[in-house]
Design a protein around this motif. Structure first.
Motif, mmCIF file in Angstrom:
data_model
loop_
_atom_site.group_PDB
_atom_site.id
_atom_site.type_symbol
_atom_site.label_atom_id
_atom_site.label_comp_id
_atom_site.label_asym_id
_atom_site.label_seq_id
_atom_site.Cartn_x
_atom_site.Cartn_y
_atom_site.Cartn_z
ATOM 1 N N VAL A 236 32.894 38.667 21.910
ATOM 2 C CA VAL A 236 33.462 37.603 21.064
ATOM 3 C C VAL A 236 33.874 38.168 19.703
ATOM 4 O O VAL A 236 35.039 38.027 19.293
ATOM 5 C CB VAL A 236 32.498 36.400 20.935
ATOM 6 N N PRO A 237 32.963 38.859 18.979
ATOM 7 C CA PRO A 237 33.435 39.426 17.702
ATOM 8 C C PRO A 237 34.520 40.482 17.905
ATOM 9 O O PRO A 237 35.432 40.606 17.086
ATOM 10 C CB PRO A 237 32.166 40.028 17.085
ATOM 11 N N ARG A 238 34.434 41.230 19.012
ATOM 12 C CA ARG A 238 35.484 42.238 19.256
ATOM 13 C C ARG A 238 36.862 41.572 19.337
ATOM 14 O O ARG A 238 37.831 42.030 18.729
ATOM 15 C CB ARG A 238 35.176 42.989 20.556
ATOM 16 N N LEU A 239 36.935 40.474 20.115
ATOM 17 C CA LEU A 239 38.230 39.789 20.271
ATOM 18 C C LEU A 239 38.728 39.230 18.942
ATOM 19 O O LEU A 239 39.922 39.301 18.634
ATOM 20 C CB LEU A 239 38.088 38.659 21.291
ATOM 21 N N LEU A 240 37.806 38.665 18.146
ATOM 22 C CA LEU A 240 38.223 38.103 16.854
ATOM 23 C C LEU A 240 38.708 39.210 15.913
ATOM 24 O O LEU A 240 39.740 39.082 15.256
ATOM 25 C CB LEU A 240 37.060 37.332 16.210
ATOM 26 N N LEU A 241 37.941 40.304 15.864
ATOM 27 C CA LEU A 241 38.313 41.395 14.956
ATOM 28 C C LEU A 241 39.623 42.053 15.395
ATOM 29 O O LEU A 241 40.436 42.474 14.574
ATOM 30 C CB LEU A 241 37.188 42.436 14.889
ATOM 31 N N ALA A 242 39.809 42.138 16.724
ATOM 32 C CA ALA A 242 41.021 42.803 17.239
ATOM 33 C C ALA A 242 42.250 41.902 17.132
ATOM 34 O O ALA A 242 43.378 42.381 17.230
ATOM 35 C CB ALA A 242 40.797 43.228 18.685
ATOM 36 N N SER A 243 42.024 40.612 16.944
ATOM 37 C CA SER A 243 43.168 39.691 16.776
ATOM 38 C C SER A 243 43.517 39.667 15.289
ATOM 39 O O SER A 243 43.282 38.683 14.577
ATOM 40 C CB SER A 243 42.788 38.305 17.297
ATOM 41 N N ASN A 244 44.041 40.774 14.821
ATOM 42 C CA ASN A 244 44.207 40.974 13.373
ATOM 43 C C ASN A 244 45.669 41.145 12.963
ATOM 44 O O ASN A 244 45.960 41.680 11.899
ATOM 45 C CB ASN A 244 43.370 42.186 12.915
ATOM 46 N N ASP A 245 46.574 40.679 13.840
ATOM 47 C CA ASP A 245 47.988 40.864 13.492
ATOM 48 C C ASP A 245 48.430 39.931 12.367
ATOM 49 O O ASP A 245 49.307 40.269 11.583
ATOM 50 C CB ASP A 245 48.875 40.685 14.743
ATOM 51 N N VAL A 246 47.813 38.760 12.273
ATOM 52 C CA VAL A 246 48.179 37.814 11.206
ATOM 53 C C VAL A 246 47.184 37.910 10.043
ATOM 54 O O VAL A 246 47.570 37.972 8.876
ATOM 55 C CB VAL A 246 48.214 36.370 11.763
ATOM 56 N N VAL A 247 45.908 37.932 10.366
ATOM 57 C CA VAL A 247 44.867 38.048 9.333
ATOM 58 C C VAL A 247 44.223 39.430 9.501
ATOM 59 O O VAL A 247 43.512 39.658 10.481
ATOM 60 C CB VAL A 247 43.777 36.951 9.510
ATOM 61 N N PRO A 248 44.459 40.342 8.585
ATOM 62 C CA PRO A 248 43.993 41.719 8.813
ATOM 63 C C PRO A 248 42.484 41.854 9.038
ATOM 64 O O PRO A 248 42.052 42.730 9.785
ATOM 65 C CB PRO A 248 44.416 42.451 7.524
ATOM 66 N N ALA A 249 41.671 40.989 8.454
ATOM 67 C CA ALA A 249 40.215 41.100 8.626
ATOM 68 C C ALA A 249 39.761 40.542 9.967
ATOM 69 O O ALA A 249 38.575 40.648 10.321
ATOM 70 C CB ALA A 249 39.497 40.359 7.504
ATOM 71 N N GLY A 250 40.679 39.963 10.724
ATOM 72 C CA GLY A 250 40.327 39.377 12.014
ATOM 73 C C GLY A 250 40.311 37.866 11.925
ATOM 74 O O GLY A 250 40.044 37.282 10.868
ATOM 75 N N THR A 379 31.650 46.434 14.984
ATOM 76 C CA THR A 379 32.967 46.671 14.380
ATOM 77 C C THR A 379 33.868 47.282 15.455
ATOM 78 O O THR A 379 33.421 47.567 16.572
ATOM 79 C CB THR A 379 32.879 47.638 13.178
ATOM 80 N N LEU A 380 35.111 47.507 15.099
ATOM 81 C CA LEU A 380 36.045 48.141 16.038
ATOM 82 C C LEU A 380 36.042 49.641 15.807
ATOM 83 O O LEU A 380 35.996 50.101 14.656
ATOM 84 C CB LEU A 380 37.452 47.591 15.825
ATOM 85 N N SER A 381 36.133 50.383 16.881
ATOM 86 C CA SER A 381 36.255 51.836 16.740
ATOM 87 C C SER A 381 37.573 52.163 16.044
ATOM 88 O O SER A 381 38.619 51.609 16.405
ATOM 89 C CB SER A 381 36.225 52.492 18.118
ATOM 90 N N PRO A 382 37.544 53.043 15.060
ATOM 91 C CA PRO A 382 38.805 53.406 14.401
ATOM 92 C C PRO A 382 39.687 54.287 15.280
ATOM 93 O O PRO A 382 40.881 54.451 15.003
ATOM 94 C CB PRO A 382 38.347 54.167 13.146
ATOM 95 N N THR A 383 39.119 54.854 16.341
ATOM 96 C CA THR A 383 39.882 55.842 17.121
ATOM 97 C C THR A 383 40.038 55.476 18.599
ATOM 98 O O THR A 383 41.075 55.788 19.195
ATOM 99 C CB THR A 383 39.179 57.218 17.060
ATOM 100 N N ASP A 384 39.019 54.876 19.189
ATOM 101 C CA ASP A 384 39.029 54.726 20.656
ATOM 102 C C ASP A 384 39.598 53.384 21.096
ATOM 103 O O ASP A 384 39.241 52.340 20.532
ATOM 104 C CB ASP A 384 37.600 54.836 21.208
ATOM 105 N N VAL A 385 40.417 53.422 22.134
ATOM 106 C CA VAL A 385 40.909 52.175 22.734
ATOM 107 C C VAL A 385 40.576 52.188 24.225
ATOM 108 O O VAL A 385 40.343 53.240 24.814
ATOM 109 C CB VAL A 385 42.435 52.002 22.542
#
Ligand SMILES: Cc1cc2nc3c(=O)[nH]c(=O)nc-3n(C[C@H](O)[C@H](O)[C@H](O)COP(=O)(O)OP(=O)(O)OC[C@H]3O[C@@H](n4cnc5c(N)ncnc54)[C@H](O)[C@@H]3O)c2cc1C
Length: 537
Positions: A236-250, A379-385
């Motif tokens: 759940v937090p991963r999806l919110l944080l990764a949905s950051n195209d409009v709000v950069p903080a997620g 948090t989101l990994s800065p490198t891995d997808v």
């Protein structure tokens, strides 16, 4: 109705009233509650009917800080949850009980507020959650169960501790609820359907649509009046944080708390208790109770199992969290063997002190509420997808130093209560205990000591390995103050008007009971709220 998303054509859009992301206990409970209403419901589930290696890779991530571990070994993130229809009930233990009234309160050791409502608010939903978890009556009174089952009443242990009860039935939600969901004409489940983005409108206060992808390459869009994230306490937090195209903080993260306060119950083995009564007499562990047939196992049984809780008055007067001990070795002739980490001298003293013949001995797991830590964080990994291009998770798991204080004091209170009864003695001795059913030379009961395998590692409550329980909580906390939490008391995100969350990520604190019954109760309550909001006549 259940369909495989991989069979759909790419580029399509589905429009429904309610879209639920994830088909674990939270998503399935909501689907059951919404089945037969006038609302159209879509559940998007990443997995299939069983766990699959390729899908499981989507759950991989990095753990830094305190390891996530069971008694024996460090666990990966994908071992602590399951991607399949039915969610993590593919792996769970099935231990259930409701939170107690004090669990909802703001506690002195927490830096955050308690729950914005009390137990009475959840009681009707707990009652409805019982059959969904295929449990017995909504009654958690150990004496009542003893009378129902014709077993001895729990022995009185004095005012500081009390006998609690857990009902246990490790049913797989995907199995037991599949026929009803398959038959529900207003509910569509798409499996192998991964949500990769919650696309928001310009202000970031409304979800416009979801982007859905399969690992086989199908991509589509979903539009709904209300969206419910039910993807588990890490996704759940991963999806919110990764949905950051409009709000950069997620999305939903104006408080900055999405992903923070990650909590799991502390589970520490072991304490030893040599008893002059059997554990069954001490607090009856009912091993026979009601039989509930399920498709998976027609002889499935529900267990009612006693635990020893700190009394509510003790938690208040001592400022202690909810702590209980569970026994996992019941009666002789099973002799516990300490495998790891025992303080040999302590155990020797304990056993010498009990000079009389002992009919029984048990090892105990101490299970307790953690103190929330703002920097314990998803948090989101800065490198891995992952294979779908989503940033992987980085979990920085931390514990408060207060946890060790609570463990030491809580076990001390338990030990005093045991000692004062004269029934036995309890002592903390960190490490794992295994049962040895057939000791090579069955010892006289007063000479159990040789059967304890002793190491020289001097574990104490501060350096003993803490186990986790894979209860992923508090990462999108419910808090009435939008600057301090993510969802309101209806589980709606403060920031996004059509986005809701179901699951233990909304728990404001992580009280000392297994979470899933509460997850199901909250999910049923949310389904009822959505029916109200979306205009069911
Ligand atoms: C070994 C083990 C033992 C446990 N024992 C107990 C116990 O005894 N008692 C107890 O109360 N709890 C126990 N738990 C915890 C329990 O399993 C969880 O509390 C419960 O399953 C959480 O329910 P949920 O619906 O919120 O999430 P989950 O069950 O994790 O389900 C989430 C679902 O969302 C799906 N999903 C995730 N991301 C996406 C996405 N992007 N798109 C689409 N779908 C997605 C997943 O595939 C999954 O099916 C245990 C867990 C483990 C691992």
């Amino acid at each position: 109705v259940i369909r495989d998303a991989r069979t759909l054509a790419s580029g399509g859009t589905l429009e429904v009233d309610v879209c639920i992301i994830g088909a674990g206990p939270a998503g399935i409970a909501m689907a059951k509650a919404l089945a037969g209403t006038s609302l159209t419901v879509l559940i998007l589930e990443s997995g299939g009917f069983d766990e699959e290696a390729e899908t499981t890779t989507l759950s991989e991530g990095e753990v830094i800080g305190d390891p996530i571990r069971d008694y024996f070994s460090i666990q990966t993130l994908q071992q602590t949850r399951a991607r399949a229809f039915g969610g993590t009930t593919q792996r769970w233990g099935g231990f259930c009980r409701p939170l107690t009234p004090i669990d909802f309160e703001t506690r002195p050791y927490q830096s955050v507020a308690g729950w914005p409502f009390g137990r009475a608010e959840l009681d009707p939903w707990y009652e409805l959650a019982q059959p969904i978890c295929q449990l017995g009556a909504y009654n958690y009174d150990a004496a009542w169960w003893a009378s129902q089952l014709g077993t001895p009443a729990p022995l009185a242990l004095g005012p500081t501790v009390t006998t609690g009860l857990i009902q246990k039935n490790p049913v797989r939600f995907g199995w037991v609820h599949r026929p009803a969901i398959q038959a529900a004409s207003n509910v569509l489940v798409l499996h192998h359907a991964n949500v990769t983005l919650l696309a928001a409108t310009a202000g970031g206060d409304h979800v416009d649509h979801l982007v859905v992808r399969t690992l086989s390459g199908v991509q589509g869009t979903v539009r709904a009046s209300a969206y419910v994230l039910a993807a588990g306490g890490i996704e759940v937090p991963r999806l919110l944080l990764a949905s950051n195209d409009v709000v950069p903080a997620g999305l939903g993260n104006s408080s900055g708390t999405v992903g923070r306060y990650f909590a799991d119950h502390n589970q520490v083995v072991a304490s030893f208790a040599p008893l002059s009564v059997t554990p069954g007499e001490l607090y009856h562990t009912a091993t026979a109770s009601m039989a509930f047939p399920t498709p998976e196992n027609p002889n499935n049984r529900v267990y009612a199992q006693g635990v020893i809780d700190l009394a509510e008055s003790t938690m208040r007067s001592e400022g202690l969290p909810h702590l209980h001990i569970e026994t996992y070795i019941e009666d002789a002739p099973y002799y516990p063997t300490q495998d790891e980490g025992v303080t040999g001298a302590d155990i020797a003293d304990l056993f010498k002190a009990e000079a009389r013949p002992l009919p029984s001995i048990f090892g105990a797991t101490v299970f307790f509420e953690p103190v929330l830590h703002a920097d314990s964080r998803v948090t989101l990994s800065p490198t891995d997808v992952d294979a779908l291009g989503m940033p992987r998770v980085r979990l920085d798991h931390r514990r408060s130093p207060l946890d060790a204080t609570h463990l030491e004091r809580g076990v001390h209170v338990m030990a005093q209560a045991f000692g004062e009864t004269g029934l036995g003695r309890l002592q903390f001795a960190g490490g794992w205990v295994t049962a040895e059913p057939n000791p090579p030379n069955p010892p006289p009961e007063q000479h159990l000591l040789p059967y304890l395998r002793v190491t020289t590692q001097g574990d104490t409550p501060t350096n003993v390995p803490y186990g986790t329980t894979y209860h992923h909580m508090c990462t999108t906390r419910m808090d009435l103050d939008p600057s301090l939490g993510v969802v309101d008391s209806n589980c709606r995100t403060h920031d996004v008007d059509n986005l809701y969350i179901a699951g233990s990520s909304v728990f404001p604190t992580a009280p000392g009971s297994h979470p899933t019954l509460t997850i199901v109760a909250l999910a049923l309550r949310l389904a009822d709220h959505l029916v109200d909001q979306l205009g069911e006549p």
